[in-house]
Scaffold this motif. Structure first.
Motif, PDB file in Angstrom:
ATOM      1  N   ARG A 201       0.825  -1.206   0.000  1.00  0.00           N
ATOM      2  CA  ARG A 201       0.000   0.000   0.000  1.00  0.00           C
ATOM      3  C   ARG A 201       0.863   1.261   0.000  1.00  0.00           C
ATOM      4  O   ARG A 201       0.517   2.262  -0.636  1.00  0.00           O
ATOM      5  N   ALA A 202       1.995   1.229   0.709  1.00  0.00           N
ATOM      6  CA  ALA A 202       2.905   2.379   0.689  1.00  0.00           C
ATOM      7  C   ALA A 202       3.396   2.635  -0.725  1.00  0.00           C
ATOM      8  O   ALA A 202       3.417   3.786  -1.197  1.00  0.00           O
ATOM      9  N   LYS A 203       3.782   1.574  -1.419  1.00  0.00           N
ATOM     10  CA  LYS A 203       4.254   1.723  -2.799  1.00  0.00           C
ATOM     11  C   LYS A 203       3.143   2.257  -3.706  1.00  0.00           C
ATOM     12  O   LYS A 203       3.388   3.088  -4.589  1.00  0.00           O
ATOM     13  N   ALA A 204       1.927   1.789  -3.467  1.00  0.00           N
ATOM     14  CA  ALA A 204       0.801   2.239  -4.286  1.00  0.00           C
ATOM     15  C   ALA A 204       0.556   3.737  -4.106  1.00  0.00           C
ATOM     16  O   ALA A 204       0.101   4.411  -5.038  1.00  0.00           O
ATOM     17  N   HIS A 205       0.863   4.255  -2.923  1.00  0.00           N
ATOM     18  CA  HIS A 205       0.675   5.681  -2.642  1.00  0.00           C
ATOM     19  C   HIS A 205       1.932   6.502  -2.944  1.00  0.00           C
ATOM     20  O   HIS A 205       1.936   7.717  -2.698  1.00  0.00           O
ATOM     21  N   GLY A 206       2.986   5.848  -3.424  1.00  0.00           N
ATOM     22  CA  GLY A 206       4.206   6.565  -3.772  1.00  0.00           C
ATOM     23  C   GLY A 206       5.074   6.949  -2.585  1.00  0.00           C
ATOM     24  O   GLY A 206       5.899   7.860  -2.688  1.00  0.00           O
ATOM     25  N   LEU A 207       4.915   6.246  -1.463  1.00  0.00           N
ATOM     26  CA  LEU A 207       5.700   6.528  -0.270  1.00  0.00           C
ATOM     27  C   LEU A 207       6.854   5.535  -0.138  1.00  0.00           C
ATOM     28  O   LEU A 207       6.785   4.404  -0.634  1.00  0.00           O
ATOM     29  N   ARG A 208       7.890   5.965   0.555  1.00  0.00           N
ATOM     30  CA  ARG A 208       9.000   5.070   0.881  1.00  0.00           C
ATOM     31  C   ARG A 208       8.632   4.245   2.114  1.00  0.00           C
ATOM     32  O   ARG A 208       7.814   4.667   2.940  1.00  0.00           O
ATOM     33  N   ALA A 209       9.257   3.081   2.231  1.00  0.00           N
ATOM     34  CA  ALA A 209       8.928   2.176   3.324  1.00  0.00           C
ATOM     35  C   ALA A 209      10.190   1.736   4.048  1.00  0.00           C
ATOM     36  O   ALA A 209      11.159   1.310   3.424  1.00  0.00           O
ATOM     37  N   GLY A 210      10.143   1.840   5.377  1.00  0.00           N
ATOM     38  CA  GLY A 210      11.254   1.409   6.218  1.00  0.00           C
ATOM     39  C   GLY A 210      10.799   0.381   7.229  1.00  0.00           C
ATOM     40  O   GLY A 210       9.603   0.262   7.531  1.00  0.00           O
ATOM     41  N   ILE A 211      11.754  -0.375   7.775  1.00  0.00           N
ATOM     42  CA  ILE A 211      11.417  -1.418   8.744  1.00  0.00           C
ATOM     43  C   ILE A 211      12.616  -1.703   9.639  1.00  0.00           C
ATOM     44  O   ILE A 211      13.769  -1.557   9.232  1.00  0.00           O
ATOM     45  N   HIS A 212      12.318  -2.106  10.862  1.00  0.00           N
ATOM     46  CA  HIS A 212      13.343  -2.460  11.847  1.00  0.00           C
ATOM     47  C   HIS A 212      13.686  -3.939  11.696  1.00  0.00           C
ATOM     48  O   HIS A 212      12.797  -4.776  11.522  1.00  0.00           O
ATOM     49  N   ASN A 213      14.980  -4.275  11.766  1.00  0.00           N
ATOM     50  CA  ASN A 213      15.456  -5.645  11.600  1.00  0.00           C
ATOM     51  C   ASN A 213      16.479  -5.963  12.681  1.00  0.00           C
ATOM     52  O   ASN A 213      17.092  -5.068  13.264  1.00  0.00           O
ATOM     53  N   GLY A 214      16.689  -7.251  12.888  1.00  0.00           N
ATOM     54  CA  GLY A 214      17.688  -7.660  13.856  1.00  0.00           C
ATOM     55  C   GLY A 214      18.947  -8.214  13.240  1.00  0.00           C
ATOM     56  O   GLY A 214      20.002  -8.225  13.867  1.00  0.00           O
ATOM     57  N   ALA A 215      18.853  -8.687  11.988  1.00  0.00           N
ATOM     58  CA  ALA A 215      19.984  -9.361  11.360  1.00  0.00           C
ATOM     59  C   ALA A 215      20.161  -8.872   9.923  1.00  0.00           C
ATOM     60  O   ALA A 215      19.180  -8.550   9.250  1.00  0.00           O
ATOM     61  N   PRO A 216      21.409  -8.836   9.419  1.00  0.00           N
ATOM     62  CA  PRO A 216      21.651  -8.327   8.071  1.00  0.00           C
ATOM     63  C   PRO A 216      20.989  -9.148   6.977  1.00  0.00           C
ATOM     64  O   PRO A 216      20.537  -8.596   5.976  1.00  0.00           O
ATOM     65  N   GLU A 217      20.922 -10.484   7.155  1.00  0.00           N
ATOM     66  CA  GLU A 217      20.309 -11.295   6.113  1.00  0.00           C
ATOM     67  C   GLU A 217      18.808 -11.000   5.980  1.00  0.00           C
ATOM     68  O   GLU A 217      18.251 -11.038   4.877  1.00  0.00           O
ATOM     69  N   VAL A 218      18.172 -10.668   7.106  1.00  0.00           N
ATOM     70  CA  VAL A 218      16.754 -10.306   7.060  1.00  0.00           C
ATOM     71  C   VAL A 218      16.596  -8.944   6.404  1.00  0.00           C
ATOM     72  O   VAL A 218      15.684  -8.739   5.586  1.00  0.00           O
ATOM     73  N   ALA A 219      17.475  -8.007   6.750  1.00  0.00           N
ATOM     74  CA  ALA A 219      17.419  -6.685   6.127  1.00  0.00           C
ATOM     75  C   ALA A 219      17.602  -6.794   4.615  1.00  0.00           C
ATOM     76  O   ALA A 219      16.897  -6.125   3.844  1.00  0.00           O
ATOM     77  N   LYS A 220      18.528  -7.649   4.176  1.00  0.00           N
ATOM     78  CA  LYS A 220      18.734  -7.846   2.735  1.00  0.00           C
ATOM     79  C   LYS A 220      17.472  -8.395   2.070  1.00  0.00           C
ATOM     80  O   LYS A 220      17.083  -7.969   0.975  1.00  0.00           O
ATOM     81  N   ALA A 221      16.846  -9.350   2.723  1.00  0.00           N
ATOM     82  CA  ALA A 221      15.630  -9.943   2.158  1.00  0.00           C
ATOM     83  C   ALA A 221      14.517  -8.905   2.067  1.00  0.00           C
ATOM     84  O   ALA A 221      13.740  -8.899   1.092  1.00  0.00           O
ATOM     85  N   ARG A 222      14.456  -8.029   3.043  1.00  0.00           N
ATOM     86  CA  ARG A 222      13.402  -7.014   3.019  1.00  0.00           C
ATOM     87  C   ARG A 222      13.687  -5.930   1.974  1.00  0.00           C
ATOM     88  O   ARG A 222      12.758  -5.369   1.398  1.00  0.00           O
ATOM     89  N   VAL A 223      14.946  -5.645   1.721  1.00  0.00           N
ATOM     90  CA  VAL A 223      15.271  -4.749   0.600  1.00  0.00           C
ATOM     91  C   VAL A 223      14.835  -5.396  -0.706  1.00  0.00           C
ATOM     92  O   VAL A 223      14.266  -4.736  -1.592  1.00  0.00           O
ATOM     93  N   ALA A 224      15.075  -6.707  -0.833  1.00  0.00           N
ATOM     94  CA  ALA A 224      14.657  -7.418  -2.038  1.00  0.00           C
ATOM     95  C   ALA A 224      13.141  -7.393  -2.201  1.00  0.00           C
ATOM     96  O   ALA A 224      12.623  -7.398  -3.331  1.00  0.00           O
ATOM     97  N   MET A 225      12.410  -7.347  -1.070  1.00  0.00           N
ATOM     98  CA  MET A 225      10.948  -7.234  -1.112  1.00  0.00           C
ATOM     99  C   MET A 225      10.508  -5.880  -1.644  1.00  0.00           C
ATOM    100  O   MET A 225       9.401  -5.748  -2.179  1.00  0.00           O
ATOM    101  N   GLY A 226      11.373  -4.851  -1.428  1.00  0.00           N
ATOM    102  CA  GLY A 226      11.011  -3.512  -1.869  1.00  0.00           C
ATOM    103  C   GLY A 226      11.157  -2.432  -0.823  1.00  0.00           C
ATOM    104  O   GLY A 226      10.833  -1.267  -1.084  1.00  0.00           O
ATOM    105  N   PHE A 227      11.646  -2.778   0.366  1.00  0.00           N
ATOM    106  CA  PHE A 227      11.838  -1.761   1.400  1.00  0.00           C
ATOM    107  C   PHE A 227      12.980  -0.817   1.017  1.00  0.00           C
ATOM    108  O   PHE A 227      13.984  -1.234   0.440  1.00  0.00           O
ATOM    109  N   ASP A 228      12.798   0.454   1.339  1.00  0.00           N
ATOM    110  CA  ASP A 228      13.739   1.509   0.958  1.00  0.00           C
ATOM    111  C   ASP A 228      14.668   1.929   2.098  1.00  0.00           C
ATOM    112  O   ASP A 228      15.627   2.666   1.866  1.00  0.00           O
ATOM    113  N   PHE A 229      14.382   1.483   3.322  1.00  0.00           N
ATOM    114  CA  PHE A 229      15.095   1.962   4.506  1.00  0.00           C
ATOM    115  C   PHE A 229      15.075   0.825   5.507  1.00  0.00           C
ATOM    116  O   PHE A 229      14.013   0.410   5.968  1.00  0.00           O
TER     117      PHE A 229
END
Length: 253
Positions: A201-229
């Motif tokens: 929904r954030a992407k549909a509205h043209g907004l950037r999306a960020g998320i909190h992570n605990g591990a680098p491999e999870v952060a990488k996977a979430r960037v691959a999903m489309g997270f910007d931060f």
């Protein structure tokens, strides 16, 4: 005005790698800033940092190209305005639950006529430049945290508020809101579904999306999903983990 590298990286199609600061020390903030983080967020909500410590930490970060971000304690105009006046180039606001909350957040972080931010960029002009008052509205990045069931119910109404730049997901609070375990990474299926829905929904509205992570491999996977931060690692957690690694190496456990 000094560029906001969050916007520069996003325009180049890159995700921002963000670190977290919970230790109230300008020196530890300076050490973190010199490690190459794209941005560092000073946490005034859950850490032990007060306003005066935050100012010193922002000054320390400004010795590098790392972008200074502040998570304020709550949706309160004074806290938001003082964080910006101190030189924060981004603010993350917790518990934005309704369209009205999002409208207030945008108003408090923008000068008139786009908002109601009071004028007094005491340190912000030192960090940002003499033309800060003219450029701040288009330079500062405003994040609304989406972390409650109420926010999920009002998601599209929140995301449609003009002037909101990005959302930030707190997986632990979102998990609690959905009756699940409060974790960052290995979230339960209902939370994963909610994360994917918020991102879409954030992407549909043209907004950037960020998320909190605990591990680098999870952060990488979430960037691959489309997270910007993506946030991974706080100064306090890194200090504890590094100490544990050294001691385990020495004691053979």
């Amino acid at each position: 005005m000094r560029e906001n590298r969050l916007r520069t990286l996003w325009q180049a199609g890159q995700a921002v790698v963000n670190g977290w600061l919970a230790v109230p020390s300008s020196f530890s903030a300076e050490v973190m800033a010199h490690q190459g983080w794209d941005s560092l967020t000073v946490d005034l909500q859950h850490g032990v940092v007060d306003y005066q410590a935050m100012v010193g930490m922002l000054q320390a970060i400004s010795t590098t190209a790392t972008v200074p971000v502040v998570r304020v304690p709550w949706l309160e105009p004074g806290a938001l305005m003082k964080a910006l006046d101190a030189g924060a180039y981004g603010v993350i606001c917790p518990m934005v639950n309704t369209r009205e909350d999002a409208q207030k957040l945008v108003a408090y972080t923008h000068y008139a006529p786009r908002g109601t931010r009071s004028f007094g960029p005491v340190r912000a002009t030192l960090y940002g430049g003499a033309d800060y008052p003219q450029q701040a509205n288009d330079t500062i990045v405003t994040f609304a945290m989406i972390e409650t069931a109420q926010a999920l119910d009002n998601l599209d109404a929140i995301l449609s508020v003009e002037g909101l730049d990005a959302i930030y997901i707190g997986p632990s609070d979102l998990s609690l809101a959905l009756g699940c375990r409060p974790v960052f990474d290995d979230v339960d299926p209902p939370v994963q579904q909610a994360i994917e829905h918020i991102l879409a929904r954030a992407k549909a509205h043209g907004l950037r999306a960020g998320i909190h992570n605990g591990a680098p491999e999870v952060a990488k996977a979430r960037v691959a999903m489309g997270f910007d931060f993506v946030t991974m690692g706080s100064d306090a957690r890194l200090l504890a983990a590094g100490s544990q690694q050294l001691l385990q190496g020495f004691r053979g456990r």
